[in-house]
Design a protein around this motif. Sequence first.
Motif, PDB file in Angstrom:
ATOM      1  N   PRO A  63       0.804  -1.231   0.000  1.00  0.00           N
ATOM      2  CA  PRO A  63       0.000   0.000   0.000  1.00  0.00           C
ATOM      3  C   PRO A  63       0.831   1.273   0.000  1.00  0.00           C
ATOM      4  CG  PRO A  63      -0.056  -1.021   2.154  1.00  0.00           C
ATOM      5  CD  PRO A  63       0.646  -1.982   1.234  1.00  0.00           C
ATOM      6  N   TYR A  64       2.071   1.168   0.409  1.00  0.00           N
ATOM      7  CA  TYR A  64       2.938   2.343   0.477  1.00  0.00           C
ATOM      8  C   TYR A  64       3.090   3.001  -0.888  1.00  0.00           C
ATOM      9  CZ  TYR A  64       7.000   5.226   1.512  1.00  0.00           C
ATOM     10  OH  TYR A  64       7.852   6.283   1.673  1.00  0.00           O
ATOM     11  N   TYR A  65       3.062   2.195  -1.938  1.00  0.00           N
ATOM     12  CA  TYR A  65       3.283   2.723  -3.287  1.00  0.00           C
ATOM     13  C   TYR A  65       1.982   3.016  -4.022  1.00  0.00           C
ATOM     14  CZ  TYR A  65       7.933   1.074  -2.244  1.00  0.00           C
ATOM     15  OH  TYR A  65       9.142   0.866  -1.647  1.00  0.00           O
ATOM     16  N   GLY A  66       0.850   2.957  -3.335  1.00  0.00           N
ATOM     17  CA  GLY A  66      -0.441   3.141  -3.981  1.00  0.00           C
ATOM     18  C   GLY A  66      -0.999   4.540  -3.915  1.00  0.00           C
ATOM     19  N   GLY A  70      -3.846   4.228  -1.449  1.00  0.00           N
ATOM     20  CA  GLY A  70      -3.225   2.901  -1.429  1.00  0.00           C
ATOM     21  C   GLY A  70      -3.622   2.042  -0.240  1.00  0.00           C
ATOM     22  N   GLU A  73      -7.382   1.018  -0.441  1.00  0.00           N
ATOM     23  CA  GLU A  73      -7.620  -0.002  -1.459  1.00  0.00           C
ATOM     24  C   GLU A  73      -7.133  -1.367  -1.007  1.00  0.00           C
ATOM     25  OE1 GLU A  73      -5.818   1.627  -4.972  1.00  0.00           O
ATOM     26  OE2 GLU A  73      -7.373   3.159  -5.184  1.00  0.00           O
TER      27      GLU A  73
END
Length: 97
Positions: A63-66, A70, A73
């Motif tokens: 999720p860190y890169y979303g 992020g 989701e």
Amino acid sequence: DLPSRARQFKAADYERFDYVLAMDASNLANLQALTSSDDDLAKLSLLRKWDPETDGEPDVPDPYYGGPRGFDEVFDMCERACRALLTTLRQRHQLSS
């Protein structure tokens, strides 16, 4: 509060657990390397296998890169998968809601 402790999965854990869920293919490969039987392998699956809205992507993304959404989701996809898994477990083991 979520009082808990994380630890690495051990080969002996296959004796303790009936279901072992991995978040991504890398985790799955690491868990497969710890198996010693076909019974152990049968306990393994990717979490998103249970997600009824999966888009064909088997991995739960980091999720860190979303971006800003992020974490929301990833939480939503994990919640969907866990709800579907729980429904399956209740049916397989004849448990009530």
